[in-house]
Write a protein that holds these residues in place. Structure first.
Motif, PDB file in Angstrom:
ATOM      1  N   THR A 201       0.837  -1.191   0.000  1.00 31.28           N
ATOM      2  CA  THR A 201       0.000   0.000   0.000  1.00 31.28           C
ATOM      3  C   THR A 201       0.879   1.251   0.000  1.00 31.28           C
ATOM      4  O   THR A 201       2.024   1.210   0.456  1.00 31.28           O
ATOM      5  CB  THR A 201      -0.934   0.013   1.235  1.00 31.28           C
ATOM      6  N   VAL A 239      -4.966  -1.165  -2.164  1.00 27.82           N
ATOM      7  CA  VAL A 239      -3.940  -2.081  -1.687  1.00 27.82           C
ATOM      8  C   VAL A 239      -3.806  -3.262  -2.637  1.00 27.82           C
ATOM      9  O   VAL A 239      -4.723  -3.550  -3.409  1.00 27.82           O
ATOM     10  CB  VAL A 239      -4.275  -2.629  -0.275  1.00 27.82           C
ATOM     11  N   THR A 251      -5.920  -1.835  -6.351  1.00 24.01           N
ATOM     12  CA  THR A 251      -5.344  -0.518  -6.589  1.00 24.01           C
ATOM     13  C   THR A 251      -6.022   0.173  -7.766  1.00 24.01           C
ATOM     14  O   THR A 251      -6.607  -0.472  -8.653  1.00 24.01           O
ATOM     15  CB  THR A 251      -3.843  -0.626  -6.893  1.00 24.01           C
TER      16      THR A 251
END
Length: 264
Positions: A201, A239, A251
């Motif tokens: 992340t 993430v 993401t």
């Protein structure tokens, strides 16, 4: 790894698990690994498949019986009794038991969580420092020097078991330092029947976010999950979760790539 090789490792794990694990046991197992690594004729004699299994086990007992503890000799004899396919696999199987002995000793002392966390941070430290990573991987430099380099950096900052495992990982039996440490972490998780999820992340997760993610992933795999959070500023929102062979993309970049593929 083949099913037969996995079966041999599990059988040897069972031998160690039937013994009382201590740091002293780990030290003795590692001393055998180092001795075998330095003496090609010895490791070939103890792993030669053309020699009957019991003869190899008896040879191990005669060589180490007077110098090492009974638990260590039991593990080494069982390792010699099995057929590993190569002397390097034989050595790796013994080293695995040294690692597991340290992990189990830490677990008995209530320090396994701390050891896991420290090992993960050491791995990230090396990964984030290209010069250190290159120095530890430089095969031109004697391995003892590379071990001492990392050991000096960690001295007084981590548990002794963490420092010892980091030193062992410098030899990179799983191709790289990072992969070797990941193997140690997987063994630690297996001791408590947990899975490992690596979460990448751009910004740190809050405690609440980590708790929610753990709950979701644990429900998905049917057992507790340890999270390893990796900060990567190139991740554009969301993430990325790696759980074993499965990668779960959450993401913005992944969603954009998916949209582009659908439009193409």
């Amino acid at each position: 790894m083949s099913a037969a090789a996995e079966s041999r490792l599990q059988a040897l794990d069972g031998v160690l698990d039937g013994q009382h694990a201590t740091a002293a046991l780990a030290d003795e197992l590692f001393s055998v690994v180092d001795a075998l690594g330095a003496q090609p004729a010895l490791r070939r004699a103890l792993s030669d498949p053309s020699t009957p299994d019991e003869v190899r086990a008896q040879l191990a007992e005669s060589l180490f019986g007077q110098r090492l503890g009974g638990t260590t000799v039991t593990v080494i004899a069982q390792a010699a009794r099995a057929r590993w396919g190569s002397s390097s696999s034989f050595i790796a199987a013994i080293e695995r038991q040294g690692v597991r002995a340290l992990l189990r000793a830490a677990q008995d002392e209530g320090k396994l969580d701390e050891l896991e966390d420290q090992l993960f941070k050491v791995e990230r430290l090396v990964d984030a420092n290209p010069e250190l990573r290159q120095a530890l991987a430089d095969r031109v430099t004697p391995v003892q020097g590379r071990k001492d380099l990392l050991s000096g950096l960690l001295q007084g900052r981590v548990l002794e078991a963490t420092r010892q495992l980091a030193r062992r990982a410098v030899e990179a039996r799983q191709r790289t330092f990072a992969l070797t440490v990941e193997g140690y972490l997987a063994m630690a998780a297996a001791l408590r029947e947990r899975a490992i999820a690596t979460v990448t992340t751009a910004i740190p997760l809050t405690d609440e976010q980590e708790a929610r993610l753990k709950t979701v992933l644990s429900r998905q795999v049917g057992r507790d999950v340890n999270l390893r959070v990796v900060l990567d500023p190139t991740v554009i929102g969301g993430v990325r979760v790696s759980l074993g062979d499965e990668v779960i993309e959450g993401t913005v970049a992944a969603r954009l790539d998916d949209a582009q593929r659908k439009l193409a």
